[in-house]
Design an enzyme around this catalytic site. Sequence first.
Site, mmCIF file in Angstrom:
data_model
loop_
_atom_site.group_PDB
_atom_site.id
_atom_site.type_symbol
_atom_site.label_atom_id
_atom_site.label_comp_id
_atom_site.label_asym_id
_atom_site.label_seq_id
_atom_site.Cartn_x
_atom_site.Cartn_y
_atom_site.Cartn_z
ATOM 1 N N ASP A 192 0.864 -1.195 0.000
ATOM 2 C CA ASP A 192 0.000 0.000 0.000
ATOM 3 C C ASP A 192 0.893 1.235 0.000
ATOM 4 O O ASP A 192 1.675 1.447 0.931
ATOM 5 C CB ASP A 192 -0.899 -0.012 1.241
ATOM 6 C CG ASP A 192 -1.930 1.117 1.250
ATOM 7 O OD1 ASP A 192 -1.920 1.952 0.320
ATOM 8 O OD2 ASP A 192 -2.753 1.153 2.189
ATOM 9 N N LYS A 266 -13.945 0.765 2.340
ATOM 10 C CA LYS A 266 -13.976 1.234 3.727
ATOM 11 C C LYS A 266 -15.277 2.002 3.843
ATOM 12 O O LYS A 266 -15.458 3.008 3.139
ATOM 13 C CB LYS A 266 -12.813 2.190 4.007
ATOM 14 C CG LYS A 266 -11.445 1.548 3.962
ATOM 15 C CD LYS A 266 -10.357 2.582 4.155
ATOM 16 C CE LYS A 266 -8.987 1.939 4.125
ATOM 17 N NZ LYS A 266 -7.904 2.943 4.096
ATOM 18 N N GLY A 294 -9.111 -1.071 6.474
ATOM 19 C CA GLY A 294 -9.184 -0.740 7.896
ATOM 20 C C GLY A 294 -8.665 0.665 8.116
ATOM 21 O O GLY A 294 -7.913 1.201 7.296
HETATM 22 O O1 OSB Z 1 -4.472 3.123 3.572
HETATM 23 O O2 OSB Z 1 -5.376 1.359 4.256
HETATM 24 C C1 OSB Z 1 -4.898 2.458 4.507
HETATM 25 C C2 OSB Z 1 -4.773 3.040 8.290
HETATM 26 C C3 OSB Z 1 -5.103 4.371 8.358
HETATM 27 C C4 OSB Z 1 -5.305 5.079 7.190
HETATM 28 C C5 OSB Z 1 -5.201 4.437 5.962
HETATM 29 C C6 OSB Z 1 -4.897 3.084 5.884
HETATM 30 C C7 OSB Z 1 -4.646 2.393 7.063
HETATM 31 C C8 OSB Z 1 -4.242 0.998 7.107
HETATM 32 C C9 OSB Z 1 -4.495 0.281 8.406
HETATM 33 O O3 OSB Z 1 -3.649 0.425 6.222
HETATM 34 C C10 OSB Z 1 -5.388 -0.876 8.303
HETATM 35 C C11 OSB Z 1 -5.772 -1.348 9.683
HETATM 36 O O4 OSB Z 1 -6.759 -0.851 10.266
HETATM 37 O O5 OSB Z 1 -5.082 -2.222 10.188
HETATM 38 MG MG MG Z 2 -4.839 2.003 1.822
#
Ligand code: OSB
Ligand code: MG
Length: 371
Positions: A192, A266, A294
Amino acid sequence: MKIEKIELFLCRLPLVHFFETSFGRSYDRTFVLVRVDGEVDGKPQEGWGESVAEANPYYSSETTETVWHIIAGFIAPLVIGKTFEHPREVYPALRRIRGHNMAKAGVEMAIWDLYARGKGQPLSQVLGGTRDRIASGVSIGIQDSFDQLMEKIDKELSAGYQRIKIKIKPGWDIEAVERVRAKFGAIPLQVDANAAYSLADTALLARLDPFDLLLIEQPLDYDDVMDHAVLQARIKTPVCLDESIHTVRIARDAIDAKACKIINIKPGRVGGHQASIELHDLCAAHDLPVWHGGMLESGIGRAHNIHLASLPNFRLPGDIAASKRYYQPDLIEPAIDIAADGTIAVPQGPGIGVNIVRARVDTATLRHLSL
Ligand code: OSB
Ligand code: MG
């Protein structure tokens, strides 16, 4: 169903381990909890939601303060005192308010919980879920060293998680993936970028092709669907959009333009459960797999996510992991945990089906408002 009252709680919880993305590092999480009071079939009921906006406008333009402002000033008057036959009617009722999906989702999801509790059904059933366990993956932030990254992956694989996602950014990308593949072999792996690259980095991103990643999430900017189409034509790794997908229409355009092969859902980003269901169905109609993202949710948002991820087109493991990776203690009891096979049980009680520990919510609360 009638909505009578909305309460907002601005909360902060320390993270068990810092979380670093291409935007920066966080040691705690600030978020807004939403509690609604109302009546379902003539009986008093409550519902809970969690708005996933962060304290800063880095992942999204929304923040905890804009969520507070929009709910108190604009969403509450459209909802309080109103009657809805079904929670699917709430998102369209907020149509006058442009954007602010995380604010809308906080309230809309609380109303789905209220409705499902009132009907005595698990939220999953009301949403149209078809499975009683969901596949769980982990999102591992950028670490201080590659050794620390390897240690974390080792620990999560031993816990049984079905897929590893690592965050990448310029300077922490090809070598990180190379090292993970060298040490852990053919594990289900994805990356990511949180929008850290541009089309000028195409050659670099193409160097990820030989590593057989499940996907690369949001390599390019948040408002840039079309460059993703150009990039996808030039790289083998499937592009998955996260930040770019704010509405079902943007998703339709992205799919038509071949800007992505997979979409991360999301509910906070798209305005709640109803918009998520529509996005899920659109992707299913195009045979595009989705998975559940998430946002470092507390147990309340996490429970909502588990119910939503029980819908059939969530075909890849989600970023929905055990509570103890994030908060100790979580705001709910018992905490959410995974089984040895890397799955999480969908709670079977009414609504989100988890017990909210009010004393812990109160301790985490910085500010409270009743509307
Ligand atoms: O880009 O998916 C994302 C957390 C905060 C903001 C953006 C992202 C994320 C994560 C965390 O990748 C996923 C998690 O809740 O474990
Ligand atoms: Mg992401």
